[in-house]
Design an enzyme around this catalytic site. Sequence first.
Site, PDB file in Angstrom:
ATOM      1  CG  HIS A   1      -2.006   1.012   1.181  1.00 36.54           C
ATOM      2  ND1 HIS A   1      -1.811   2.312   1.601  1.00 36.54           N
ATOM      3  CD2 HIS A   1      -3.297   0.933   0.762  1.00 36.54           C
ATOM      4  CE1 HIS A   1      -2.946   2.988   1.442  1.00 36.54           C
ATOM      5  NE2 HIS A   1      -3.854   2.185   0.934  1.00 36.54           N
TER       6      HIS A   1
ATOM      7  CG  ASP B   1      -8.007  -2.922  -2.869  1.00 34.20           C
ATOM      8  OD1 ASP B   1      -9.173  -2.506  -2.845  1.00 34.20           O
ATOM      9  OD2 ASP B   1      -7.015  -2.171  -2.899  1.00 34.20           O
TER      10      ASP B   1
END
Length: 432
Positions: free
Chosen positions: A308, A366
């Site tokens: 991320h 996700d």
Amino acid sequence: MSDKKAFLECDGCEGKIELAVHSGSVGPDSVDITRLYAEAGLFTFDPGFLSTASCSSAITYIDGDKGILRYRGYPIEQLAAKSTFLEVAHLLMYGELPKVDQLDEFTDMVMHHTMINQSLQRFFQGFHYDAHPMAMMVGVVGSLSGFYHDSINMRDDAHRHLAAFRLIAKMPTIAAAAYKHNVGEPVVYPRNDLSYVGNLLRMMFSRPCEEYIVDPLAERAMDLLFILHADHEQNASTSSVRLVGSSGANPFACIAAGVASLWGPAHGGANEAVLDMLEEIGDASQIDKYIDKAKDRNDPFRLMGFGHRVYKNYDPRAKIIREVCLQVLEKLADSNNPLFELARRLEERALHDDYFLERGLYPNVDFYSGIIYRALGIPESMFTVMFAIARTAGWVSHWLEMLDDPKHRIGRPRQLYVGADRRDYLPIDQRA
């Protein structure tokens, strides 16, 4: 703010340039470079804004190294376990968790505005039957300013908040209509006696020929996903909303800009990419092969759902989603769902590999969310739409905060120009 100072030395500068340093309530200090160009003739160069605070905000705090996410000071773990999406939306907008009567009033305001103008129903007919739902979302959300003239005076606080309520309320209705247009079914009108998420599920999956009963687990799972996606500080889409809003654009145009930014596969479309990756891997016996491919810089394969921009530790949202994913699959789908089992095996393998640990490549939000959406019957083309519905609460909160800030100015980033220096125009017959 604080009395701290930073000093910059540079060639051609007379002495040291003094820069103020601002301290927030928590997190890193920020060097104030507002006067840097005026005093030193210098810009800063920070592609992607990796080290630049574009604004001050009291809404969301992230510590990527420690894996911390807080809305208005409340840890995401507590909100996920105890709160609801509309309660979180109130928190984001107003800064405090509501009392019972405040939540009732907030909920009534949202549900009162779930309908969309009938003319908008005909707007969907202008899209091809297989148009991507996000294309419809961008167009329809932007068009709302043509229908709701009574809430686009940005100098009027009542107008701003009415627009915010309308956006939160109408996003599920627009999303469900886009889905119905894709599948060739009639639009289902909202029912305001249902919950925010229950209403969305009914508008998507009910048909005139049969009754649809909202499954409580599906309702709670979707509500939880909406809480986790409601805000995430100054990400690309939120920054887009703020930048467009800084010009004084109407709120519907601002949120349409957020939807457009979210559509990008590096932002809101990442959970679709995770499912595509898992299906490409296909079987647990192939995991080592694909792990090696991910570590090979010359191989185009990327391990989607890991790493991320901010988190260099385990994304706190991913931990929550992982547990909910198991509950949903046990109740609503095959508990031996092959993609979920493959995802768990892949996660376990990657988290024991020094390559990923040293680079802070942990599962992000996700990684499992797409599996949940699929188990709930949401098609992949609608994954990012679900994200947009949830993130609207964060977008309008940042938009309201920006407009309430007396120091806010139109956004105008500068650049490091690397093109040609001055040159003179030559007639076309004299050009080499």
